[in-house]
Design an enzyme around this catalytic site. Structure first.
Site: not given
Ligand SMILES: [Fe+2]
Length: 472
Positions: A166, A195, A232-233, A317, A326-327, A354-356
């Site tokens: 990410d 990402d 996903n990005h 991801h 989140h997520h 995915h999870v930042h």
């Molecule tokens: Fe993501």
């Protein structure tokens, strides 16, 4: 025989000590609180996005593995003004003998954007463990880089993988990449867990941000392979813009050796590198039973030869286990489908993004549930992978800081800071994972754990029970 038995006992005792270490370094939510300025993208005229000088000079140069076992490299680059040359000139360091490989050319349109000329050139049959120079471009805009091929796959080949996810193109992204490059650990290949550019966060998925990202990472990705995972990005699904084909920019720009892995899609594939087999999965492609990805993985797991490559690593991801809000539970359907296989085939570690933020799990599994038995809680399971979420590259969406409370017992360590990791494989039985946060010095490990190889660890136990080393 007596000496080998003694060695084995020492190895076993060491293994037990390390097992305890692996299990005991757990259950912490870091108290570290980052100065949480919103992550901002670096301006388009930043030096890290500099266009190389000269008419039509190759830019966005990056490499990845080009075959299944590490003797191949895919060199990719973009020429902005005209097609230019498709070929790569390459030679062994200190050798006069120059070789040429021919690549292919592609380009694409996305809404109101037209890409430059995207080149992909696969070089095969390189020597293992050898430094090569390579050149792309023509005349006075020729650009030269170098790579070091990996050692021949083998069980005790030490090798160091970097981990970034990410990433994006903010000031924090730049810090993450700088920390990775400046670390005394020295990653040899980067495992990227999805990402990439975050171009889709801009109006009309501004694809110029794919170009700036390519120029940003070139300083590292032209010199060591980045192993790609789609996030996903990368989907870029925008039928309202007349762009209904998922993954269009990503697939045009980032080629991977999926055919060498008998895959039918660049979104899932595998490679061998040094002492590791790496399986890349797609969280955003069909993965239910009978889908192409499912059928491929079913065969692929049977093919992995742990005697040759003891370390089995999975990249995807979306994490299967994450205790951030989140997520939360987005990976649950994938977990239901595949966790059983990961335990059965003793996957050593699953890396996700995915999870930042950062999180490392204990060895746990949750595969006993059958709808009616009520067994739906993760349990400690020494056959199970460690799950590591490392989506903390530093993109413009910022960190996620909200965590489920209390910290679940499966979560060993979690912290909302940007950073990167290393998986430092020592031999067939031991690897060392470490995580560096950007606020620390380059050499500081904010979290670390020794990983005992799942395959060889259990074989050693088996041998010590039977007392017969020949059964190896
Ligand atoms: Fe993501």
């Amino acid at each position: 025989m007596a000496t080998r038995g003694f060695d084995l006992n020492i190895a076993l005792v060491l293994g037990l000590i390390l097992s305890v270490l692996e299990a005991s370094n757990g259950g912490r939510t870091s108290s570290y609180v980052r100065n949480d300025d919103l992550s901002r993208d670096m301006p388009l005229d930043s030096d890290v996005f500099r266009v190389p000088p000269g008419y039509n000079a190759p830019q966005q140069v990056h490499i990845t593995q080009g075959d299944h076992e590490g003797k191949g490299v895919i060199v990719s680059w973009v020429t902005p003004d005209e097609p230019g040359s498709n070929s790569v000139l390459y030679w062994v360091e200190n050798s006069e003998l120059k070789n040429r490989a021919e690549g292919i050319l592609t380009k694409y349109k996305y809404f109101n954007y037209t890409s430059g000329y995207i080149h992909h050139c696969t070089i095969t049959d390189l020597e293992f463990d050898t430094k090569y120079y390579y050149e792309v471009g023509i005349g006075n805009t020729t650009r030269r880089f170098w790579i070091v091929t990996p050692p021949k796959p083998g069980p005790d080949v030490p090798y160091t993988f970097g981990l970034i996810g990410d990433l994006g193109q903010t000031h924090d992204s730049n810090r993450t990449l700088t920390h990775y490059e400046s670390s005394p650990v020295k990653g040899q290949t980067l495992l990227f867990v999805g990402d990439l550019s975050y171009a889709d966060d801009y109006p009309y998925h501004d694809n110029r941000r794919w170009d700036t990202w390519g120029r940003f990472i070139e300083r590292n990705a032209a010199y060591q392979p980045w192993i790609w995972t789609a996030g996903n990005h990368e989907i870029d699904f925008a039928p309202d813009l007349g762009e209904p084909i998922p993954f269009k920019p990503y697939i045009h720009r980032y080629h991977v050796p999926y055919q060498a892995a008998d895959s039918t899609s660049p979104l899932w594939y595998s490679i061998k590198r040094a002492s590791a087999s790496i399986i890349v999965m797609s969280s955003y492609s069909g993965f239910g039973k009978y889908t192409p990805q499912y059928k491929w993985l079913e065969k692929e797991l049977l093919k992995v030869n742990r005697t040759e490559t003891p370390w089995l690593i999975v990249l995807m991801h979306c994490p299967l286990y994450s205790s951030y809000i989140h997520h939360y539970m987005e990976g649950e359907t994938m977990r239901v489908m595949y966790e059983k296989w990961f335990v059965e085939y003793k996957v050593d570690v699953v890396f996700s993004g995915h999870v930042h933020a950062y999180e490392r799990s204990e060895r746990i599994s949750n595969i006993a549930y059958n709808i009616v038995n009520g067994l739906c809680t993760p349990i400690r399971d020494q056959h199970a992978p460690v799950y590591i979420t490392i989506g903390d590259g530093g993109n413009l969406e910022g960190l996620v800081t909200e965590m489920t409370q209390p910290q679940p017992s499966y979560s060993a360590y979690r912290e909302a800071s940007f950073g990167h990791g290393f998986l430092d494989i020592k031999n067939r039985t031991h690897a060392y994972f470490s995580w560096n946060r950007n606020q620390d010095g380059y050499a500081v490990e904010a979290d670390s754990v020794w990983l005992l190889n799942r395959h060889w660890n259990f074989l050693e136990e088996f041998v010590s029970d039977s007392g017969d080393i020949a059964t190896l």
